[in-house]
Design an enzyme around this catalytic site. Structure first.
Site, PDB file in Angstrom:
ATOM      1  N   CYS A  45       6.032 -11.367   4.925  1.00 35.21           N
ATOM      2  CA  CYS A  45       6.664 -12.310   5.855  1.00 35.21           C
ATOM      3  C   CYS A  45       6.173 -13.738   5.606  1.00 35.21           C
ATOM      4  O   CYS A  45       6.763 -14.684   6.109  1.00 35.21           O
ATOM      5  CB  CYS A  45       6.429 -11.883   7.290  1.00 35.21           C
ATOM      6  SG  CYS A  45       4.713 -11.540   7.607  1.00 35.21           S
ATOM      7  N   ASN A  95       5.460  -3.057   4.901  1.00 33.73           N
ATOM      8  CA  ASN A  95       5.010  -3.870   3.756  1.00 33.73           C
ATOM      9  C   ASN A  95       3.498  -3.951   3.632  1.00 33.73           C
ATOM     10  O   ASN A  95       2.973  -4.107   2.543  1.00 33.73           O
ATOM     11  CB  ASN A  95       5.658  -5.263   3.765  1.00 33.73           C
ATOM     12  CG  ASN A  95       5.370  -6.056   5.004  1.00 33.73           C
ATOM     13  OD1 ASN A  95       4.954  -5.506   6.018  1.00 33.73           O
ATOM     14  ND2 ASN A  95       5.588  -7.347   4.946  1.00 33.73           N
ATOM     15  N   GLU A 108      -2.740 -12.863  15.533  1.00 35.49           N
ATOM     16  CA  GLU A 108      -3.536 -11.719  15.110  1.00 35.49           C
ATOM     17  C   GLU A 108      -4.668 -12.218  14.233  1.00 35.49           C
ATOM     18  O   GLU A 108      -4.492 -13.135  13.431  1.00 35.49           O
ATOM     19  CB  GLU A 108      -2.658 -10.715  14.365  1.00 35.49           C
ATOM     20  CG  GLU A 108      -1.605 -10.128  15.281  1.00 35.49           C
ATOM     21  CD  GLU A 108      -0.917  -8.907  14.702  1.00 35.49           C
ATOM     22  OE1 GLU A 108      -0.313  -9.020  13.628  1.00 35.49           O
ATOM     23  OE2 GLU A 108      -0.996  -7.843  15.332  1.00 35.49           O
ATOM     24  N   GLU A 124       5.183 -10.566  15.763  1.00 37.70           N
ATOM     25  CA  GLU A 124       5.000 -11.208  14.457  1.00 37.70           C
ATOM     26  C   GLU A 124       6.244 -10.845  13.654  1.00 37.70           C
ATOM     27  O   GLU A 124       6.391  -9.709  13.209  1.00 37.70           O
ATOM     28  CB  GLU A 124       3.706 -10.687  13.824  1.00 37.70           C
ATOM     29  CG  GLU A 124       3.115 -11.654  12.834  1.00 37.70           C
ATOM     30  CD  GLU A 124       3.586 -11.338  11.434  1.00 37.70           C
ATOM     31  OE1 GLU A 124       4.602 -11.941  11.023  1.00 37.70           O
ATOM     32  OE2 GLU A 124       2.964 -10.505  10.773  1.00 37.70           O
TER      33      GLU A 124
END
Ligand code: ADP
Length: 490
Positions: free
Chosen positions: A296, A164, A470, A262
């Site tokens: 997400c 994505n 991150e 993640e």
């Protein structure tokens, strides 16, 4: 294979690399096996990439191990200088990188450019942050000793990224890894390998030494198996689904690797009665419809206070109905295709199930007339907590609206999920800002804002959305290990 679609006219055709990158060598699989990558917009071929065998993945790990010796001994300033050149060259090549990204992923060109800018942002920011991998001096327990803490690169990193955000997810892992002094073997998503390969080609031009970044393509389980089981790999960084994250975490147990995950999200988006509705609607458009809902951090459950439900819904329908759907390269397009037919079917299933249960389609609701995997931006009214759309990540352009009455009630419902990546809410009440920000069980909270991520902020979740961060200084910590040095006999 040649790219058939005329829209991919690169200024520098050499950036479309159809080979893997192992130990500084652009290579095909020894077997000759390759896989074709098709554009999700119209199924035209973008190119081919190799299907590497386990031995070749092992070779990439060896190359990363060997390169690690030199890279980790450079000073952070020396590493930073190379990385800054990399960031600059990413921006110099932004037109080509955005075109490649849109071709393989489908998102509108404007979003692709924003993503590539974000990739350069990660590289540039970590180029500097590498200098701040500070240790500590601890007051010793007696006068004969000195006690010191140093931070060291963790070593060889395995990384697996999703489709994505084919560019920024790669930068978000490579940049902190390189800044910390680690070397990396990265497996891009099978749908979108070319953005990663182009970034590696640019890194090579910037002077990143051979073996510091390796890009491997091919069978996901085979590559994942080697990266998680090979003892030379000291850390795995994964972004993707919760199901695959759990599997990889289990595989890493055997060699006790550091892991950061993640994973999926299921973000609540709460609009309280005292919110600025126009601002909230704009925020929702960004939080829900960016990348056609395939993020997400996408708003997945939209809780509206009953007193503003109708007003919000009608404003939203006006804006959603006007979103322009089409090929990512067409001017003004805001919503591209979904990544696959399976993604489309998941969206259709959620909508059908909701309608059966009494939800109403306020706009959209079906496949777009463009065909393929294009879907109409959709608003569903009168959704309830039991419906699939309110229980599972949608990953599509569907906004399900739910009603609520009380603050405590909506926070409890928002938290009633195994996921905990992002939560959004809109309010003008100062006290509520803090109560809700503290009450949401998520790693990220957006207050009166629909987009939160940037390179200097720690991105990551709680619960089954994963762990590790991150971006930000926390992002660098993921690639460092702590060593305590005790000097005695003074
Ligand atoms: P999605 O369903 O959104 O594609 P996945 O979690 O399946 O999410 O994919 C994210 C990344 O994980 C991709 O690079 C994919 O190839 C990879 N992947 C999927 N299955 C495995 C596996 N068994 N081992 C290692 N990587 C995997």
């Amino acid at each position: 294979m040649k790219f058939r679609d005329d829209s991919l006219r690169l200024n520098d055709p050499d950036l479309l690399r159809q080979k893997g990158f192992i130990g500084g060598v652009w290579c095909d699989a020894a077997s000759g096996d390759s896989m074709a990558i098709l554009s999700p917009a119209d199924a035209t071929p973008v190119g081919c990439v190799p299907m590497f065998a386990t031995g070749e993945i092992r070779e990439a790990v060896r190359a990363a191990q060997e390169a690690s010796r030199g890279w980790r001994t450079l000073t952070p300033r020396q590493r930073g200088a190379v990385m800054r050149r990399w960031a600059e060259l990413i921006l110099v090549n932004i037109d080509d990188l955005a075109s490649i990204l849109t071709a393989e992923q489908g998102k509108p060109l404007a979003e692709a450019r924003a993503e590539v800018t974000g990739s350069a942002g990660f590289v540039d920011w970590f180029a500097e942050e590498g200098r701040r991998a500070y240790g500590e001096v601890i007051p010793p327990p007696d006068g004969t000793r000195r006690t010191i803490v140093v931070r060291e690169p963790i070593g060889v990193v395995g990384a697996i990224t999703p489709w994505n955000f084919p560019s920024s997810m790669v930068a978000r892992k490579c940049a902190p890894a390189l800044a910390a002094g680690c070397t990396i073997i990265l497996k891009p998503a099978p749908q979108t390998p070319f953005s990663a390969l182009a970034l590696a080609a640019i890194a090579e031009r910037a002077g990143v030494p051979a073996g510091v970044i390796n890009i491997v393509t091919g069978d996901a389980a085979r590559i994942g198996g080697e990266l998680t089981c090979n003892p030379a790999v000291r850390k795995l960084s994964f972004t993707g689904s919760t199901a695959v994250g759990k599997l990889l975490m289990a595989q890493c147990a055997n060699t006790v690797k550091r892991v950061s995950l993640e994973l999926g999200g299921h973000a609540p988006f709460i609009v309280f009665a005292d919110a600025d509705l126009d601002m909230a609607v704009q925020g929702l458009i960004a939080a829900k419809f960016r990348n056609a809902g395939q993020t997400c951090v996408a708003a997945n459950r939209i809780y509206l206070h009953e007193s503003i439900y109708n007003a919000f819904a009608s404003k939203l329908v006006c804006l959603v109905g006007a979103l322009k759907v089409g090929h990512g390269t067409s001017p003004g397009v805001q919503i591209g295709p979904l990544i696959s037919e399976a993604a489309l079917r998941k969206v259709e299933l959620q909508i059908a199930e909701a309608i059966e249960g009494g939800a109403r389609v306020l706009c959209g609701g079906k496949r777009h007339q463009l065909g393929g995997t294009f879907f109409e931006p959709t608003v569903l009214g009168e959704v309830n907590d039991g419906m699939l759309a309110a229980r599972e990540e949608t990953f599509g352009p569907v906004a399900p609206l739910l009603r609520f009455r009380e603050e405590a009630e909506v926070l409890q419902r928002a938290n009633d999920t195994p996921y905990g990546l992002t939560g959004y809410f809109y309010t003008s009440d100062h006290g509520r800002v803090w109560r809700a920000a503290e009450g949401l069980e998520t790693g990220i909270v957006g207050v009166n804002v629909g987009v939160t991520a940037f390179e200097a902020a720690p991105f990551g979740g709680v619960k089954e959305s994963g762990f590790g961060r991150e971006g930000a200084r926390q992002g660098l910590d993921e690639y460092l290990t702590t060593k305590y040095v005790c000097v005695g006999g003074l």
